[in-house]
Design a protein around this motif. Structure first.
Motif, PDB file in Angstrom:
ATOM      1  N   GLU A  92       0.843  -1.195   0.000  1.00 49.24           N
ATOM      2  CA  GLU A  92       0.000   0.000   0.000  1.00 49.24           C
ATOM      3  C   GLU A  92       0.880   1.247   0.000  1.00 49.24           C
ATOM      4  N   THR A  93       0.713   2.083  -1.017  1.00 46.61           N
ATOM      5  CA  THR A  93       1.478   3.326  -1.108  1.00 46.61           C
ATOM      6  C   THR A  93       0.774   4.268  -2.074  1.00 46.61           C
ATOM      7  N   THR A  94       0.835   5.542  -1.780  1.00 43.05           N
ATOM      8  CA  THR A  94       0.223   6.540  -2.655  1.00 43.05           C
ATOM      9  C   THR A  94       1.230   7.142  -3.622  1.00 43.05           C
ATOM     10  N   SER A  95       2.510   6.881  -3.384  1.00 47.72           N
ATOM     11  CA  SER A  95       3.551   7.469  -4.218  1.00 47.72           C
ATOM     12  C   SER A  95       4.742   6.529  -4.301  1.00 47.72           C
ATOM     13  N   LEU A  96       5.374   6.503  -5.466  1.00 47.18           N
ATOM     14  CA  LEU A  96       6.575   5.690  -5.633  1.00 47.18           C
ATOM     15  C   LEU A  96       7.820   6.397  -5.114  1.00 47.18           C
ATOM     16  N   SER A  97       7.717   7.687  -4.861  1.00 44.61           N
ATOM     17  CA  SER A  97       8.876   8.433  -4.373  1.00 44.61           C
ATOM     18  C   SER A  97       9.125   8.208  -2.888  1.00 44.61           C
ATOM     19  N   HIS A  98       8.083   7.792  -2.176  1.00 42.21           N
ATOM     20  CA  HIS A  98       8.245   7.523  -0.742  1.00 42.21           C
ATOM     21  C   HIS A  98       7.367   6.332  -0.376  1.00 42.21           C
ATOM     22  N   ILE A  99       7.966   5.155  -0.378  1.00 43.96           N
ATOM     23  CA  ILE A  99       7.247   3.925  -0.047  1.00 43.96           C
ATOM     24  C   ILE A  99       7.592   3.536   1.380  1.00 43.96           C
ATOM     25  N   VAL A 100       6.584   3.493   2.224  1.00 49.33           N
ATOM     26  CA  VAL A 100       6.788   3.061   3.613  1.00 49.33           C
ATOM     27  C   VAL A 100       6.768   1.537   3.642  1.00 49.33           C
ATOM     28  N   VAL A 101       7.904   0.960   3.985  1.00 53.84           N
ATOM     29  CA  VAL A 101       8.007  -0.501   4.051  1.00 53.84           C
ATOM     30  C   VAL A 101       7.632  -0.936   5.458  1.00 53.84           C
ATOM     31  N   ASN A 102       6.436  -1.481   5.584  1.00 52.36           N
ATOM     32  CA  ASN A 102       5.901  -1.873   6.881  1.00 52.36           C
ATOM     33  C   ASN A 102       5.014  -3.100   6.686  1.00 52.36           C
ATOM     34  N   PRO A 103       5.144  -4.116   7.533  1.00 49.65           N
ATOM     35  CA  PRO A 103       4.341  -5.334   7.357  1.00 49.65           C
ATOM     36  C   PRO A 103       2.840  -5.083   7.292  1.00 49.65           C
ATOM     37  N   SER A 104       2.363  -4.049   7.991  1.00 44.61           N
ATOM     38  CA  SER A 104       0.928  -3.753   7.987  1.00 44.61           C
ATOM     39  C   SER A 104       0.446  -3.280   6.621  1.00 44.61           C
ATOM     40  N   ARG A 105       1.358  -2.830   5.783  1.00 43.94           N
ATOM     41  CA  ARG A 105       1.003  -2.326   4.459  1.00 43.94           C
ATOM     42  C   ARG A 105       1.272  -3.355   3.354  1.00 43.94           C
ATOM     43  N   ILE A 106       1.740  -4.535   3.732  1.00 37.46           N
ATOM     44  CA  ILE A 106       2.170  -5.527   2.740  1.00 37.46           C
ATOM     45  C   ILE A 106       1.306  -6.781   2.850  1.00 37.46           C
ATOM     46  N   SER A 107       0.845  -7.274   1.718  1.00 38.63           N
ATOM     47  CA  SER A 107       0.121  -8.548   1.684  1.00 38.63           C
ATOM     48  C   SER A 107       0.769  -9.467   0.656  1.00 38.63           C
ATOM     49  N   VAL A 108       0.760 -10.761   0.955  1.00 36.79           N
ATOM     50  CA  VAL A 108       1.374 -11.767   0.086  1.00 36.79           C
ATOM     51  C   VAL A 108       0.323 -12.816  -0.261  1.00 36.79           C
ATOM     52  N   ASN A 109       0.204 -13.125  -1.549  1.00 39.89           N
ATOM     53  CA  ASN A 109      -0.748 -14.149  -2.001  1.00 39.89           C
ATOM     54  C   ASN A 109       0.014 -15.245  -2.738  1.00 39.89           C
ATOM     55  N   ASN A 110       0.159 -16.402  -2.071  1.00 38.52           N
ATOM     56  CA  ASN A 110       0.839 -17.549  -2.677  1.00 38.52           C
ATOM     57  C   ASN A 110      -0.081 -18.397  -3.546  1.00 38.52           C
ATOM     58  N   LEU A 111      -1.391 -18.238  -3.381  1.00 37.62           N
ATOM     59  CA  LEU A 111      -2.323 -19.133  -4.067  1.00 37.62           C
ATOM     60  C   LEU A 111      -2.661 -18.689  -5.484  1.00 37.62           C
ATOM     61  N   VAL A 112      -2.014 -17.639  -5.975  1.00 37.75           N
ATOM     62  CA  VAL A 112      -2.199 -17.257  -7.379  1.00 37.75           C
ATOM     63  C   VAL A 112      -1.284 -18.075  -8.285  1.00 37.75           C
ATOM     64  N   ARG A 113      -0.388 -18.839  -7.702  1.00 36.43           N
ATOM     65  CA  ARG A 113       0.569 -19.622  -8.491  1.00 36.43           C
ATOM     66  C   ARG A 113      -0.079 -20.882  -9.047  1.00 36.43           C
ATOM     67  N   PRO A 114       0.466 -21.459 -10.116  1.00 39.28           N
ATOM     68  CA  PRO A 114      -0.010 -22.763 -10.581  1.00 39.28           C
ATOM     69  C   PRO A 114       0.590 -23.876  -9.725  1.00 39.28           C
ATOM     70  N   PHE A 115      -0.184 -24.923  -9.507  1.00 44.14           N
ATOM     71  CA  PHE A 115       0.277 -26.084  -8.748  1.00 44.14           C
ATOM     72  C   PHE A 115       0.242 -27.323  -9.635  1.00 44.14           C
ATOM     73  N   LEU A 116       1.135 -28.259  -9.343  1.00 45.83           N
ATOM     74  CA  LEU A 116       1.124 -29.551 -10.018  1.00 45.83           C
ATOM     75  C   LEU A 116       0.200 -30.498  -9.262  1.00 45.83           C
ATOM     76  N   VAL A 117      -0.605 -31.239 -10.003  1.00 46.94           N
ATOM     77  CA  VAL A 117      -1.531 -32.199  -9.401  1.00 46.94           C
ATOM     78  C   VAL A 117      -1.021 -33.602  -9.708  1.00 46.94           C
ATOM     79  N   THR A 118      -0.799 -34.396  -8.678  1.00 44.47           N
ATOM     80  CA  THR A 118      -0.264 -35.744  -8.846  1.00 44.47           C
ATOM     81  C   THR A 118      -1.368 -36.782  -8.647  1.00 44.47           C
ATOM     82  N   PRO A 119      -1.169 -38.000  -9.166  1.00 42.88           N
ATOM     83  CA  PRO A 119      -2.159 -39.067  -8.923  1.00 42.88           C
ATOM     84  C   PRO A 119      -2.380 -39.327  -7.439  1.00 42.88           C
ATOM     85  N   GLY A 120      -1.325 -39.200  -6.641  1.00 40.64           N
ATOM     86  CA  GLY A 120      -1.476 -39.407  -5.207  1.00 40.64           C
ATOM     87  C   GLY A 120      -2.405 -38.383  -4.575  1.00 40.64           C
TER      88      GLY A 120
END
Length: 297
Positions: free
Chosen positions: A262-290
């Motif tokens: 989350e940032t309103t400007s690229l000239s001053h980005i506040v790096v703070n965990p409260s402003r950052i979200s990570v989404n791992n489930l947008v990736r493709p996964f391999l599906v095995t018979p098991g």
């Protein structure tokens, strides 16, 4: 040849999916050189990567989870040292090569952002949503190791010539500013190729009748036959990816996660965990018979 040139040569070779493979025909008394040993290695290696590309596709099998550390903060307006972490895991990249992350990797997010500059980050900035989007990806990369002395190829070289005696399997983890794709992308069974057509094309009357019969039998049978009909002409433009040379690396990259800051400007980005979200489930996964057998219990 520089390391970047060698890496591009490997990617270019692995992206060539249409040239018939050749293995060495050993015969008594035949003189074999360096080219023969490379062909022998290349034959077995590329047979494996082609099988994984066509039959399994690109995706994560397990692990390679992307996270941030620390993952919380009391004051959301405080600039903090935040690391992006990629955990151990295994998968197949966009060209069918195995990627093994055998240990955790990390990068200081604030230092990485400062090194990019505003111009480079603009590709991932959504001014309307006040967010900077980053894509985390991985792909296979050759890792030359175990340098040994070799005969000099030029006279009066200032240093003793050496060459790597082994090529280890390595990975290249990358962070790139990129907006998420708009809308639902079409089905792409092979990452380096384009998506399938939305509907079957060029079917004969007999094929149309077979498709109609399958659709009348059941919804599942109809959907499967429809997919097979779409695959019939999926490679009419060629077996190898129709990709310009400077986009081959993009075809090889395996998406791991998307990060939103989350940032309103690229000239001053506040790096703070409260402003950052990570989404791992947008990736493709391999599906095995098991996995399918477990879900069917």
């Amino acid at each position: 040849m520089s390391s970047s040139a060698k890496d591009f040569a490997t990617v270019e070779q692995d992206a060539n999916l249409e040239s018939p493979l050749r293995r060495v025909a050993y015969e008594a008394g035949m003189m074999l050189g360096l080219e023969a040993t490379r062909d022998e290695q290349g034959y077995h290696r590329r047979r494996l990567t082609r099988q994984q590309y066509w039959l399994h596709g690109a995706g994560t099998l397990a692990g390679m989870a992307v996270s941030i550390d620390p993952d919380a903060a009391e004051d959301p307006d405080t600039d903090m040292t935040v690391r992006v972490l990629v955990g151990p895991g295994f998968g197949i990249d966009g060209l069918g090569r195995e990627v093994l992350v055998h240990e955790p990797y990390c990068v200081n997010l604030g230092e990485w952002l400062a090194a990019q500059g505003e111009t480079a980050l603009h590709d991932g900035f959504d001014a309307g949503e006040s967010r900077l989007w980053l894509r985390v990806s991985v792909r296979y990369q050759d890792c030359p190791v175990a340098a040994q002395p070799v005969l000099a190829r030029k006279l009066n070289m200032s240093t003793d010539p050496v060459q790597p005696s082994r090529i280890a399997d390595g990975v290249l983890l990358e962070i790139q500013p990129e907006l998420p794709p708009a809308g639902e992308p079409g089905y792409r069974p092979w990452q380096a190729h384009g998506p399938l057509a939305d509907a079957p094309e060029g079917l004969t009357d007999a094929e149309q009748a077979t498709l109609a019969a399958a659709e009348a039998e059941s919804e599942a049978a109809g959907r499967l036959m429809n997919l097979h009909a779409r695959l019939l002409h999926a490679l009419d433009d060629g077996v190898s990816p129709q990709t310009v040379a400077d986009r081959l690396h993009e075809s090889a990259r395996l998406l791991l996660a998307r990060i939103a800051i989350e940032t309103t400007s690229l000239s001053h980005i506040v790096v703070n965990p409260s402003r950052i979200s990570v989404n791992n489930l947008v990736r493709p996964f391999l599906v095995t018979p098991g996995q399918l057998a477990h879900l069917a219990r």
